[in-house]
Design an enzyme around this catalytic site. Structure first.
Site, PDB file in Angstrom:
ATOM      1  N   LYS A   1      21.589   7.033  85.847  1.00  0.00           N
ATOM      2  CA  LYS A   1      22.453   6.718  86.981  1.00  0.00           C
ATOM      3  C   LYS A   1      22.446   5.203  87.175  1.00  0.00           C
ATOM      4  CE  LYS A   1      20.579   8.588  90.618  1.00  0.00           C
ATOM      5  NZ  LYS A   1      20.975   8.757  92.015  1.00  0.00           N
TER       6      LYS A   1
ATOM      7  N   ASN B   1      28.443  -0.712  85.023  1.00  0.00           N
ATOM      8  CA  ASN B   1      29.309   0.105  85.862  1.00  0.00           C
ATOM      9  C   ASN B   1      30.279  -0.820  86.595  1.00  0.00           C
ATOM     10  OD1 ASN B   1      30.559   1.691  87.726  1.00  0.00           O
ATOM     11  ND2 ASN B   1      28.693   2.587  88.572  1.00  0.00           N
TER      12      ASN B   1
ATOM     13  N   CYS C   1      31.915  -0.673  90.471  1.00  0.00           N
ATOM     14  CA  CYS C   1      31.261  -1.042  91.727  1.00  0.00           C
ATOM     15  C   CYS C   1      32.192  -1.913  92.560  1.00  0.00           C
ATOM     16  CB  CYS C   1      29.980  -1.825  91.454  1.00  0.00           C
ATOM     17  SG  CYS C   1      28.745  -0.852  90.604  1.00  0.00           S
TER      18      CYS C   1
ATOM     19  N   ILE D   1      36.181   7.262  80.935  1.00  0.00           N
ATOM     20  CA  ILE D   1      36.489   6.585  82.187  1.00  0.00           C
ATOM     21  C   ILE D   1      35.470   6.937  83.267  1.00  0.00           C
ATOM     22  CG2 ILE D   1      38.999   6.498  81.847  1.00  0.00           C
ATOM     23  CD1 ILE D   1      39.236   9.084  83.496  1.00  0.00           C
ATOM     24  N   ASN D   2      35.454   6.155  84.314  1.00  0.00           N
ATOM     25  CA  ASN D   2      34.716   6.526  85.517  1.00  0.00           C
ATOM     26  C   ASN D   2      35.599   7.481  86.341  1.00  0.00           C
ATOM     27  OD1 ASN D   2      32.796   6.486  87.696  1.00  0.00           O
ATOM     28  ND2 ASN D   2      32.101   4.525  86.903  1.00  0.00           N
ATOM     29  N   THR D   3      35.170   7.818  87.540  1.00  0.00           N
ATOM     30  CA  THR D   3      35.922   8.797  88.343  1.00  0.00           C
ATOM     31  C   THR D   3      37.239   8.225  88.865  1.00  0.00           C
ATOM     32  OG1 THR D   3      34.624   8.099  90.242  1.00  0.00           O
ATOM     33  CG2 THR D   3      33.887  10.068  89.115  1.00  0.00           C
TER      34      THR D   3
ATOM     35  N   GLY E   1      35.296  15.969  86.499  1.00  0.00           N
ATOM     36  CA  GLY E   1      35.426  17.354  86.067  1.00  0.00           C
ATOM     37  C   GLY E   1      36.701  17.616  85.283  1.00  0.00           C
TER      38      GLY E   1
ATOM     39  N   GLY F   1      34.956  12.147  80.708  1.00  0.00           N
ATOM     40  CA  GLY F   1      35.866  12.611  81.751  1.00  0.00           C
ATOM     41  C   GLY F   1      36.273  14.053  81.501  1.00  0.00           C
TER      42      GLY F   1
ATOM     43  N   GLY G   1      29.323  14.717  81.821  1.00  0.00           N
ATOM     44  CA  GLY G   1      28.868  14.494  83.195  1.00  0.00           C
ATOM     45  C   GLY G   1      28.849  15.787  83.985  1.00  0.00           C
TER      46      GLY G   1
HETATM   47  C1  LIG Z   1      27.681  13.079  91.176  1.00  0.00           C
HETATM   48  C2  LIG Z   1      28.194  12.008  90.262  1.00  0.00           C
HETATM   49  C3  LIG Z   1      27.549  10.766  90.243  1.00  0.00           C
HETATM   50  C4  LIG Z   1      28.013   9.750  89.408  1.00  0.00           C
HETATM   51  N1  LIG Z   1      27.344   8.556  89.397  1.00  0.00           N
HETATM   52  C5  LIG Z   1      27.741   7.584  88.546  1.00  0.00           C
HETATM   53  C6  LIG Z   1      27.007   6.362  88.455  1.00  0.00           C
HETATM   54  O1  LIG Z   1      25.964   6.169  89.097  1.00  0.00           O
HETATM   55  N2  LIG Z   1      27.458   5.405  87.606  1.00  0.00           N
HETATM   56  C7  LIG Z   1      28.585   5.581  86.826  1.00  0.00           C
HETATM   57  O2  LIG Z   1      28.926   4.695  86.045  1.00  0.00           O
HETATM   58  N3  LIG Z   1      29.278   6.732  86.886  1.00  0.00           N
HETATM   59  C8  LIG Z   1      28.895   7.733  87.714  1.00  0.00           C
HETATM   60  N4  LIG Z   1      29.589   8.921  87.750  1.00  0.00           N
HETATM   61  C9  LIG Z   1      30.779   9.080  86.895  1.00  0.00           C
HETATM   62  C10 LIG Z   1      30.451   9.810  85.582  1.00  0.00           C
HETATM   63  O3  LIG Z   1      29.532   9.081  84.798  1.00  0.00           O
HETATM   64  C11 LIG Z   1      31.722  10.045  84.755  1.00  0.00           C
HETATM   65  O4  LIG Z   1      32.288   8.802  84.384  1.00  0.00           O
HETATM   66  C12 LIG Z   1      32.785  10.830  85.511  1.00  0.00           C
HETATM   67  O5  LIG Z   1      32.188  11.801  86.329  1.00  0.00           O
HETATM   68  C13 LIG Z   1      33.760  11.538  84.572  1.00  0.00           C
HETATM   69  O6  LIG Z   1      33.094  12.397  83.682  1.00  0.00           O
HETATM   70  P1  LIG Z   1      32.863  13.974  83.953  1.00  0.00           P
HETATM   71  O7  LIG Z   1      34.175  14.543  84.347  1.00  0.00           O
HETATM   72  O8  LIG Z   1      32.320  14.512  82.660  1.00  0.00           O
HETATM   73  O9  LIG Z   1      31.873  14.045  85.052  1.00  0.00           O
HETATM   74  C14 LIG Z   1      29.149   9.956  88.581  1.00  0.00           C
HETATM   75  C15 LIG Z   1      29.794  11.207  88.612  1.00  0.00           C
HETATM   76  C16 LIG Z   1      29.329  12.226  89.430  1.00  0.00           C
HETATM   77  C17 LIG Z   1      30.036  13.548  89.433  1.00  0.00           C
END
Ligand SMILES: Cc1cc2nc3c(=O)[nH]c(=O)nc-3n(C[C@H](O)[C@H](O)[C@H](O)COP(=O)(O)O)c2cc1C
Ligand SMILES: Cc1cc2nc3c(=O)[nH]c(=O)nc-3n(C[C@H](O)[C@H](O)[C@H](O)COP(=O)(O)OP(=O)(O)OC[C@H]3O[C@@H](n4cnc5c(N)ncnc54)[C@H](O)[C@@H]3O)c2cc1C
Ligand code: FES
Lengths: 271, 285
Positions: free
Chosen positions: B45, B127, B130, B192-194, B218, B244, B266
């Site tokens: 994380k 990351n 931020c 990608i990130n969220t 998700g 993603g 993730g």
């Molecule tokens: C509960 C949660 C916490 C996350 N925390 C971080 C984080 O601390 N740093 C980061 O770069 N991405 C974070 N993410 C984003 C994930 O690393 C990922 O980029 C995103 O969820 C898309 O992938 P997924 O659909 O497989 O989860 C977080 C996602 C979730 C669901």
């Protein structure tokens, strides 16, 4: 508490019984490697085959027998409805036992349990386990629901020294909520001195704290929160604790589910 | 895609299946459910210089095929992380990639300096989602100038450590930002990130989350992630790591076909912790 390792297991649904208009008792086969759990611990269940609903659903362990795990499921939405529709023989994936803290009874003490709704499950487990493994004093259950048809006292009559029932509509037992009954019983000196254990809606536990629960030695409560990982990793299910240095969050799944009721920052929790 | 050693920057990974930053926490929380040793890497994380308590109020909300989260980068801070969590993750046999917060510039430089002194850190992931606290809270990764600054500083201070730039999808043109990252010296791009989303509580009539917006992850976001990986892979030469919504072996195969050198899992570990290992097993030997 002992350091239990959890695992992911495929279990078989051995029995699904409807025990009230909205609740089911599920008996699952206990996998060989599933280590015995403690009261307040839970399992997280994969509900459907695909991704709907996406997340697993957490359920408290109500009993563990030599070869089965018993859960009490109340239908409140999509996931629980799907779970209630599963048939005998179906395979169900669980992760457990989860939770890093549990209800603990000091030797020989009396226990007063206060349950709202399905909060009954971990309390029944505690009573059964302690009766088997310890020499507890008196075990009193105070149990409240909206109406008599939602009272599942038959499931656990024999597990407690006494069961006190409250219904909001007055259809059975005390007419009022469980906290009002608690106050009434303590004022009348019916309840023994001892430890207090609760599980139920936030409003119930808050009201208990505002009542004379403080006269008890200790009040521990098992919390619920929406969960994703269930193992303390994602920090999604946190509860704020009272703290001198700003806010302090603990995860309900990893640090809980059981907390000292006084330690919780109720102003910030369960708004 | 093959189940064999490959390089990103100076770092060798045993296979292209990683855990994404966040859902698995510090990684160690999942060691009883996932064989961490079997994976290419575990991205931790995001770690910030100082401990962060995270966001107040509701932090999770399930959606159709997705999850909104507002965890708010809760973490123990760099010092505690490197003293306690990082050694445990190594002991569990994992290959850690440390996700670093890109916060205020001064804090960021201190964080890089602390990280550069850790002998066992081989790779980091920046990351870049931020919030830019100095300039209104937009993610630093949305501004090409800031993006360049953050990556250049990381390369300069971290020396031989591999630097992955994790991009936010909440921009108009993600591939141009990938090009900026490559030019600034990034060794790989994570995408990608969220996605930004929100929800309303019909009982109160107001937003579910205290901070109003939350990050969507998700299966629901997979098409967006796949498109981003495809576009980025067309314009950069450095490895692209796809993340993603991956929730099956087939999903991961689509990312590899779109040009990803590796994938990260993730949200799926919440409901299917066995998936990352099944993806490893599905790769050619
Ligand atoms: C509960 C949660 C916490 C996350 N925390 C971080 C984080 O601390 N740093 C980061 O770069 N991405 C974070 N993410 C984003 C994930 O690393 C990922 O980029 C995103 O969820 C898309 O992938 P997924 O659909 O497989 O989860 C977080 C996602 C979730 C669901
Ligand atoms: C540690 C723990 C132990 C639990 N033990 C039991 C138990 O023994 N028996 C039982 O019937 N239920 C228990 N619950 C609650 C149970 O997990 C939820 O009722 C269930 O997740 C709802 O899923 P759903 O898909 O049916 O409802 P959804 O469609 O997801 O939601 C319906 C309603 O339930 C609420 N809800 C959703 N998830 C939760 C949750 N995790 N906790 C509380 N409310 C929620 C929603 O806010 C909404 O109002 C427990 C929860 C936790 C965290
Ligand atoms: S659900 Fe992830 S920390 Fe509790």
């Amino acid at each position: 508490m002992t350091d239990l390792t959890m695992g992911s297991y495929e279990t078989e649904l051995l029995l699904s019984e409807k025990v009230s208009p909205s609740s089911f008792l599920l008996t699952l086969s206990k996998p060989d490697r599933f280590i015995d759990a403690m009261p307040g611990q839970f399992v997280s269940i994969k509900i459907g085959e695909g991704i709907s609903p996406l997340l697993r659903r957490p359920y408290s362990i109500m009993d563990i027998t030599k070869d089965s795990i018993v859960l009490l499921v109340r239908v409140v939405g999509k996931g629980s409805a799907l779970l209630a529709s599963r048939k005998k023989g179906d395979l169900i994936e669980i992760i457990g036992p989860l939770g890093g803290s549990c209800f603990e009874l000091k030797d020989d003490l009396n226990a007063v349990f206060i349950a709202g709704g399905t909060g009954l499950a971990p309390l029944v487990f505690a009573a059964r386990k302690w009766t088997k493994e310890k020499k507890p004093g008196e075990l009193h259950l105070l149990y409240g629901a909206a109406s008599s048809n939602e009272i599942l006292a038959d499931l656990c009559m024999r597990d407690f020294t006494e069961v006190h029932i409250a219904t909001i509509d007055g259809s059975k037992g005390f007419n009022g909520n469980v906290v009002e009954m608690f106050q009434d019983l303590s004022e009348r000196g019916v309840l023994p001195e001892g430890q207090l254990f609760s599980c139920g809606p936030v409003g119930m536990v808050k009201a208990l704290l505002d009542s004379n629960a403080a006269s008890f030695i200790d009040h521990h409560t098992s919390l619920e929160a929406v969960m994703a990982c269930g193992v303390g990793a994602c920090r999604g299910c946190v509860v704020p604790l009272k703290s001198k240095n700003g806010i302090e969050y603990r995860s309900v799944c990893g640090d809980g589910t059981v907390f000292r009721a006084e330690d919780i920052d109720w102003k910030r929790w369960g708004k | 895609m093959k189940n064999k050693n490959f390089y990103i920057g100076n770092t060798i990974f045993k296979n292209p299946v990683f855990l994404a930053s966040g859902p698995a926490g510090y990684g160690i929380e999942y060691r009883d459910l996932i064989n961490l040793e079997k994976l290419g890497a575990v991205v931790t994380k995001t770690i910030s210089l100082m401990p962060k308590e995270g966001n107040s109020g509701t932090r999770l909300q399930e959606t159709e095929a997705g999850l909104l989260n507002s965890v708010g980068l809760e973490n123990v801070g760099a010092r505690c992380f490197f003293e306690e969590k990082f050694p445990e993750l190594l002991n569990a046999g994992a290959k850690p990639v440390v996700s670093l917060a890109c916060e205020g510039k001064e804090e960021y430089i201190s964080l890089l300096e602390i990280t550069s002194k850790q002998k066992k850190v081989e790779a980091v992931e920046l990351n870049l989602s931020c919030p830019n606290v100095e300039e209104g809270g937009m993610a630093v990764g949305t501004d090409p100038e800031l993006l360049r600054w953050y990556i250049t500083k990381a390369k300069l201070i971290l020396g031989n450590i591999t630097v992955l730039a994790k991009l936010t999808p909440n921009v108009e043109n993600i591939s141009s930002l990938a090009v900026v990252s490559e030019r600034a010296g990034a060794d790989g791009i994570t995408a990608i990130n969220t996605l930004l989303g929100m929800d309303i509580n019909l009982k109160s009539g107001g937003p579910v989350f205290d901070r109003v917006v939350a990050g969507l992850s998700g299966p629901a976001i997979m098409p967006v992630a796949l498109r981003a990986v495809w576009e980025i892979a067309q314009v950069v030469r450095i490895p692209v790591i796809g993340v993603g919504g991956i929730s099956s072996v087939e999903d991961s195969a689509k990312f590899f076909a779109a040009g990803a050198a590796a994938v990260q899992i993730g949200t799926a570990i919440f409901y299917d912790p066995g998936l990352p290992e099944r993806i490893v097993d599905s790769l050619e030997v």
